[in-house]
Design a protein around this motif. Structure first.
Motif, mmCIF file in Angstrom:
data_model
loop_
_atom_site.group_PDB
_atom_site.id
_atom_site.type_symbol
_atom_site.label_atom_id
_atom_site.label_comp_id
_atom_site.label_asym_id
_atom_site.label_seq_id
_atom_site.Cartn_x
_atom_site.Cartn_y
_atom_site.Cartn_z
ATOM 1 N N LEU A 17 0.840 -1.211 0.000
ATOM 2 C CA LEU A 17 0.000 0.000 0.000
ATOM 3 C C LEU A 17 0.873 1.257 0.000
ATOM 4 O O LEU A 17 0.586 2.225 -0.714
ATOM 5 C CB LEU A 17 -0.931 0.003 1.211
ATOM 6 N N LEU A 18 1.930 1.224 0.792
ATOM 7 C CA LEU A 18 2.824 2.376 0.866
ATOM 8 C C LEU A 18 3.513 2.616 -0.478
ATOM 9 O O LEU A 18 3.564 3.752 -0.975
ATOM 10 C CB LEU A 18 3.864 2.158 1.974
ATOM 11 N N VAL A 19 4.023 1.568 -1.095
ATOM 12 C CA VAL A 19 4.682 1.699 -2.403
ATOM 13 C C VAL A 19 3.676 2.161 -3.452
ATOM 14 O O VAL A 19 3.972 3.021 -4.286
ATOM 15 C CB VAL A 19 5.354 0.357 -2.812
ATOM 16 N N THR A 20 2.465 1.614 -3.423
ATOM 17 C CA THR A 20 1.419 2.023 -4.368
ATOM 18 C C THR A 20 1.089 3.502 -4.190
ATOM 19 O O THR A 20 0.961 4.252 -5.178
ATOM 20 C CB THR A 20 0.149 1.161 -4.181
ATOM 21 N N LEU A 21 0.974 3.928 -2.964
ATOM 22 C CA LEU A 21 0.689 5.342 -2.686
ATOM 23 C C LEU A 21 1.827 6.229 -3.191
ATOM 24 O O LEU A 21 1.589 7.255 -3.841
ATOM 25 C CB LEU A 21 0.459 5.555 -1.188
ATOM 26 N N LEU A 22 3.056 5.826 -2.910
ATOM 27 C CA LEU A 22 4.213 6.614 -3.367
ATOM 28 C C LEU A 22 4.288 6.650 -4.896
ATOM 29 O O LEU A 22 4.574 7.696 -5.482
ATOM 30 C CB LEU A 22 5.511 6.065 -2.777
ATOM 31 N N LEU A 23 4.045 5.535 -5.557
ATOM 32 C CA LEU A 23 4.040 5.507 -7.025
ATOM 33 C C LEU A 23 2.929 6.390 -7.594
ATOM 34 O O LEU A 23 3.138 7.093 -8.582
ATOM 35 C CB LEU A 23 3.906 4.076 -7.544
ATOM 36 N N THR A 24 1.780 6.374 -6.967
ATOM 37 C CA THR A 24 0.665 7.219 -7.419
ATOM 38 C C THR A 24 1.036 8.700 -7.287
ATOM 39 O O THR A 24 0.811 9.489 -8.206
ATOM 40 C CB THR A 24 -0.598 6.912 -6.597
ATOM 41 N N LEU A 25 1.612 9.075 -6.142
ATOM 42 C CA LEU A 25 2.028 10.467 -5.946
ATOM 43 C C LEU A 25 3.130 10.865 -6.930
ATOM 44 O O LEU A 25 3.120 11.972 -7.471
ATOM 45 C CB LEU A 25 2.507 10.686 -4.509
ATOM 46 N N LEU A 27 3.680 9.574 -9.940
ATOM 47 C CA LEU A 27 3.060 9.719 -11.270
ATOM 48 C C LEU A 27 2.286 11.030 -11.378
ATOM 49 O O LEU A 27 2.328 11.700 -12.414
ATOM 50 C CB LEU A 27 2.157 8.526 -11.580
ATOM 51 N N GLN A 28 1.577 11.414 -10.334
ATOM 52 C CA GLN A 28 0.848 12.687 -10.350
ATOM 53 C C GLN A 28 1.827 13.857 -10.435
ATOM 54 O O GLN A 28 1.598 14.810 -11.176
ATOM 55 C CB GLN A 28 -0.030 12.820 -9.106
ATOM 56 N N TRP A 29 2.922 13.781 -9.683
ATOM 57 C CA TRP A 29 3.923 14.843 -9.714
ATOM 58 C C TRP A 29 4.566 14.943 -11.093
ATOM 59 O O TRP A 29 4.737 16.032 -11.627
ATOM 60 C CB TRP A 29 4.971 14.580 -8.638
ATOM 61 N N LEU A 30 4.918 13.800 -11.689
ATOM 62 C CA LEU A 30 5.485 13.794 -13.037
ATOM 63 C C LEU A 30 4.488 14.341 -14.065
ATOM 64 O O LEU A 30 4.866 15.089 -14.970
ATOM 65 C CB LEU A 30 5.939 12.389 -13.434
ATOM 66 N N GLY A 31 3.242 13.970 -13.922
ATOM 67 C CA GLY A 31 2.205 14.495 -14.815
ATOM 68 C C GLY A 31 2.070 16.006 -14.687
ATOM 69 O O GLY A 31 1.933 16.723 -15.682
#
Length: 175
Positions: A17-25, A27-31
């Motif tokens: 969950l932590l890795v998924t949350l970090l990856l989501t953030l 990706l949003q930052w890169l976007g």
């Protein structure tokens, strides 16, 4: 028992969950960064196009202004040649031309007469020595016959900031 299984699963997959949350953030930052870069490029392209159009418009208006000034200065030369030996400032037609020239340039081009010795005289009668000014010395070359654009004057010479434009009037008669 169901609560115990659920607690173990939650504990076991907490890192997922932590890795998924970090990856989501991430990706949003890169976007967001990609969108900002795209917007920046769009703004730069739009500004570049606007500045190019503005430069073209200024260039065209300046060319028209200089052509209008040159035609008026040629008329002044004709009026002076028509009455050799006469002070042009005593000719009502010449004085009308002198009064109309600033309106040709939108109120920004007072006309000054400069004698061969470098004494500048306005329609109001004020005299200033401009013999060392570049716009005057450039016109001393007899082979030159053109408008000369001088260096921007800070206002010390003419009373307000501007770019001196000179035209040699080569006719007989006095200074």
């Amino acid at each position: 028992m169901l609560a115990s299984i659920s607690h173990r699963l939650a504990h076991r997959y907490r890192w997922v969950l932590l890795v998924t949350l970090l990856l989501t953030l991430l990706l949003q930052w890169l976007g967001l960064c990609l969108w900002a870069k795209t917007e920046q490029q769009h703004v730069l392209d739009t500004n570049r196009q606007y500045m190019s159009q503005l430069a073209s418009t200024v260039q065209e208006q300046t060319a028209r202004l200089l052509q209008a000034m040159e035609s008026r200065l040629r008329l002044a030369e004709f009026l002076i040649a028509r009455n050799p030996g006469t002070d042009p400032l005593s000719d009502p037609v010449f004085m009308q031309l002198l009064d109309e020239l600033p309106s040709v340039a939108g109120g920004h081009a007072p006309l000054w007469l400069i004698s061969r010795s470098g004494q500048m005289q306005s329609s109001g009668g004020a005299r200033v020595d401009v013999a060392r000014q570049r716009f005057f010395t450039a016109q001393q070359d007899q082979s030159r016959r053109a408008l000369f654009l001088g260096v921007t004057d800070s206002g010390a010479l003419f009373g307000k900031q501007g770019i001196p434009v000179s035209w040699p009037i080569r006719v007989g008669g006095s200074d």
